[in-house]
Design a protein around this motif. Sequence first.
Motif, PDB file in Angstrom:
ATOM      1  N   ASP A  59       0.861  -1.301  -0.015  1.00 38.74           N
ATOM      2  CA  ASP A  59       0.050   0.045  -0.084  1.00 38.74           C
ATOM      3  C   ASP A  59       0.870   1.253  -0.177  1.00 38.74           C
ATOM      4  OD1 ASP A  59      -2.036  -1.583   0.434  1.00 38.74           O
ATOM      5  OD2 ASP A  59      -2.037  -1.568   2.262  1.00 38.74           O
ATOM      6  N   THR A  60       0.286   2.299  -0.653  1.00 37.64           N
ATOM      7  CA  THR A  60       1.356   3.506  -1.030  1.00 37.64           C
ATOM      8  C   THR A  60       0.197   4.673  -0.771  1.00 37.64           C
ATOM      9  OG1 THR A  60       2.890   2.368  -2.431  1.00 37.64           O
ATOM     10  CG2 THR A  60       2.871   4.573  -2.015  1.00 37.64           C
ATOM     11  N   ASN A  61       0.775   5.680   0.155  1.00 39.63           N
ATOM     12  CA  ASN A  61      -0.097   6.923   0.444  1.00 39.63           C
ATOM     13  C   ASN A  61       0.361   7.827  -0.632  1.00 39.63           C
ATOM     14  OD1 ASN A  61       2.018   8.055   1.585  1.00 39.63           O
ATOM     15  ND2 ASN A  61       0.744   8.000   3.679  1.00 39.63           N
ATOM     16  N   ALA A  62      -0.218   9.184  -0.608  1.00 39.97           N
ATOM     17  CA  ALA A  62       0.171  10.028  -1.408  1.00 39.97           C
ATOM     18  C   ALA A  62       1.330  10.666  -0.999  1.00 39.97           C
ATOM     19  CB  ALA A  62      -0.984  11.521  -1.262  1.00 39.97           C
ATOM     20  N   LYS A  63       2.212  10.581   0.036  1.00 38.72           N
ATOM     21  CA  LYS A  63       3.218  11.202   0.403  1.00 38.72           C
ATOM     22  C   LYS A  63       4.455  10.021   0.093  1.00 38.72           C
ATOM     23  CE  LYS A  63       1.685  13.528   4.450  1.00 38.72           C
ATOM     24  NZ  LYS A  63       1.681  13.527   5.992  1.00 38.72           N
ATOM     25  N   GLY A  64       4.097   8.876  -0.508  1.00 36.80           N
ATOM     26  CA  GLY A  64       4.940   7.861  -0.778  1.00 36.80           C
ATOM     27  C   GLY A  64       5.273   6.925   0.324  1.00 36.80           C
ATOM     28  N   ASP A  65       4.578   7.068   1.479  1.00 35.94           N
ATOM     29  CA  ASP A  65       4.708   5.935   2.646  1.00 35.94           C
ATOM     30  C   ASP A  65       4.227   4.621   2.276  1.00 35.94           C
ATOM     31  OD1 ASP A  65       6.050   8.066   4.135  1.00 35.94           O
ATOM     32  OD2 ASP A  65       3.838   8.614   4.856  1.00 35.94           O
ATOM     33  N   GLN A  66       4.921   3.790   2.556  1.00 33.77           N
ATOM     34  CA  GLN A  66       4.352   2.358   2.080  1.00 33.77           C
ATOM     35  C   GLN A  66       4.157   1.408   3.433  1.00 33.77           C
ATOM     36  OE1 GLN A  66       7.110   0.880  -0.843  1.00 33.77           O
ATOM     37  NE2 GLN A  66       5.867   1.665  -2.340  1.00 33.77           N
ATOM     38  N   GLN A  67       3.436   0.309   3.302  1.00 34.48           N
ATOM     39  CA  GLN A  67       3.267  -0.947   4.155  1.00 34.48           C
ATOM     40  C   GLN A  67       3.080  -1.999   3.265  1.00 34.48           C
ATOM     41  OE1 GLN A  67       0.124  -0.407   6.796  1.00 34.48           O
ATOM     42  NE2 GLN A  67      -1.625  -0.682   5.258  1.00 34.48           N
ATOM     43  N   THR A  68       3.894  -3.106   3.766  1.00 34.34           N
ATOM     44  CA  THR A  68       3.697  -4.319   3.067  1.00 34.34           C
ATOM     45  C   THR A  68       3.186  -5.350   3.914  1.00 34.34           C
ATOM     46  OG1 THR A  68       5.777  -3.872   1.827  1.00 34.34           O
ATOM     47  CG2 THR A  68       5.175  -6.236   2.100  1.00 34.34           C
ATOM     48  N   LEU A  69       1.892  -6.023   3.174  1.00 36.64           N
ATOM     49  CA  LEU A  69       1.434  -6.792   4.222  1.00 36.64           C
ATOM     50  C   LEU A  69       1.197  -8.421   3.357  1.00 36.64           C
ATOM     51  CD1 LEU A  69      -1.793  -4.508   4.557  1.00 36.64           C
ATOM     52  CD2 LEU A  69      -0.187  -4.835   6.284  1.00 36.64           C
ATOM     53  N   ALA A  70       1.516  -9.450   4.142  1.00 39.54           N
ATOM     54  CA  ALA A  70       1.451 -10.631   3.806  1.00 39.54           C
ATOM     55  C   ALA A  70       0.226 -11.124   4.147  1.00 39.54           C
ATOM     56  CB  ALA A  70       2.532 -11.720   4.426  1.00 39.54           C
ATOM     57  N   PHE A  71      -0.432 -12.095   3.199  1.00 36.90           N
ATOM     58  CA  PHE A  71      -1.822 -12.513   3.435  1.00 36.90           C
ATOM     59  C   PHE A  71      -2.069 -13.958   2.520  1.00 36.90           C
ATOM     60  CE2 PHE A  71      -2.218 -10.215  -0.804  1.00 36.90           C
ATOM     61  CZ  PHE A  71      -2.714 -11.243  -1.609  1.00 36.90           C
ATOM     62  N   SER A  72      -2.994 -14.620   3.015  1.00 33.75           N
ATOM     63  CA  SER A  72      -3.402 -15.897   2.572  1.00 33.75           C
ATOM     64  C   SER A  72      -4.701 -15.964   1.698  1.00 33.75           C
ATOM     65  CB  SER A  72      -3.340 -17.083   3.498  1.00 33.75           C
ATOM     66  OG  SER A  72      -2.135 -17.228   4.042  1.00 33.75           O
ATOM     67  N   TRP A  73      -5.110 -16.572   0.879  1.00 26.09           N
ATOM     68  CA  TRP A  73      -6.347 -16.586   0.336  1.00 26.09           C
ATOM     69  C   TRP A  73      -6.758 -17.796  -0.199  1.00 26.09           C
ATOM     70  CZ3 TRP A  73      -6.616 -18.234  -4.976  1.00 26.09           C
ATOM     71  CH2 TRP A  73      -5.686 -18.524  -5.520  1.00 26.09           C
ATOM     72  N   TYR A  74      -8.243 -17.832  -0.494  1.00 19.82           N
ATOM     73  CA  TYR A  74      -8.795 -19.113  -0.982  1.00 19.82           C
ATOM     74  C   TYR A  74     -10.202 -18.820  -1.692  1.00 19.82           C
ATOM     75  CZ  TYR A  74     -11.502 -20.181   3.049  1.00 19.82           C
ATOM     76  OH  TYR A  74     -12.564 -20.044   4.327  1.00 19.82           O
ATOM     77  N   VAL A  75     -10.358 -19.590  -2.773  1.00 20.03           N
ATOM     78  CA  VAL A  75     -11.803 -19.518  -3.079  1.00 20.03           C
ATOM     79  C   VAL A  75     -12.613 -20.681  -2.649  1.00 20.03           C
ATOM     80  CG1 VAL A  75     -13.263 -19.777  -5.333  1.00 20.03           C
ATOM     81  CG2 VAL A  75     -10.931 -18.815  -5.261  1.00 20.03           C
ATOM     82  N   ASN A  76     -13.595 -20.268  -1.857  1.00 22.11           N
ATOM     83  CA  ASN A  76     -14.655 -21.351  -1.284  1.00 22.11           C
ATOM     84  C   ASN A  76     -15.284 -22.182  -2.188  1.00 22.11           C
ATOM     85  OD1 ASN A  76     -15.171 -22.473   1.197  1.00 22.11           O
ATOM     86  ND2 ASN A  76     -17.218 -21.398   1.189  1.00 22.11           N
TER      87      ASN A  76
END
Length: 288
Positions: free
Chosen positions: A169-186
């Motif tokens: 994710d990146t905001n207008a100031k250029g700050d970022q955060q990185t998020l790991a996730f898992s996913w599946y299709v039910n």
Amino acid sequence: MRQITKLFLALAIVASPLTFTSCDDDSLYSGNDYYDDLVANAVQNYYRVFPNGSSNTAAYNWFITYYPDAYTSELEAFMNAIGGDIYWDDYNNGRYVWNNNYNQRQESQNNSLLEEARTLTGEWEGSMVYEYTDDSTKKRVSDQFKANMKFFQYNSSANSLGGNGVEVDTNAKGDQQTLAFSWYVNTDGNIYIKYTKSGNVFVLDSKSDKNGFHLGYEKEKGYDTFFGTAFSTNTTDVLRFDLARQQPASAKATNSLTRAANQATFGAAKKNDFAKYSTDAVNRLHVR
């Protein structure tokens, strides 16, 4: 009768030309004395401030500001009376829980589900609005930012219904955060996403045309898009997103801008109304 806050009473006095309706007007709640009914009182006062109505979030925030001691049932009754909805609780009822069977490679022979998982796999980028209840003010707030999401199938298996991924994710100031996730299709076509750090689980409803999602080829644009709404199942958070598939760096990569050869689509959402929810959002990042 519980009283509204002193601040609102002061506002009501200042706006004295806009008098309340008489006690005989009980059309909103038949059988209740208007001045003895908090919900009817709130509805009347709400329309004095918002004669043409307001957004769902604005209505919620207005109510909890001027009726901080109201019960949850009264908040729900108020929202129903003005045609609003506490929509973030619709999927927070225990029926949409993360299935731990998908924490590892889960293969399937269901062609439709497999095609949905394969279509989701790849890189997506665009805008996202994250709506949540602020811990200190208890009000609903919305953050907007640029999001890049990469979905990988477990073990690179084409027959896997789930996998893991990373979101930047990146905001207008250029700050970022990185998020790991898992996913599946039910098995019902719903898509589940679980963020690793926070444990927040989101469900994307494949059957809802109002609060669901669209995944796949968009004829008007000529390429794959991914837009819609994701509701948290273990918090009151809501994600709204408007993403497009990204061209892979390698021309030989299996993912193309339009991955599905048959231009397949998934989800019941027909209209992308992302812009409606981004209007009041603030460009910032919130840790999740």
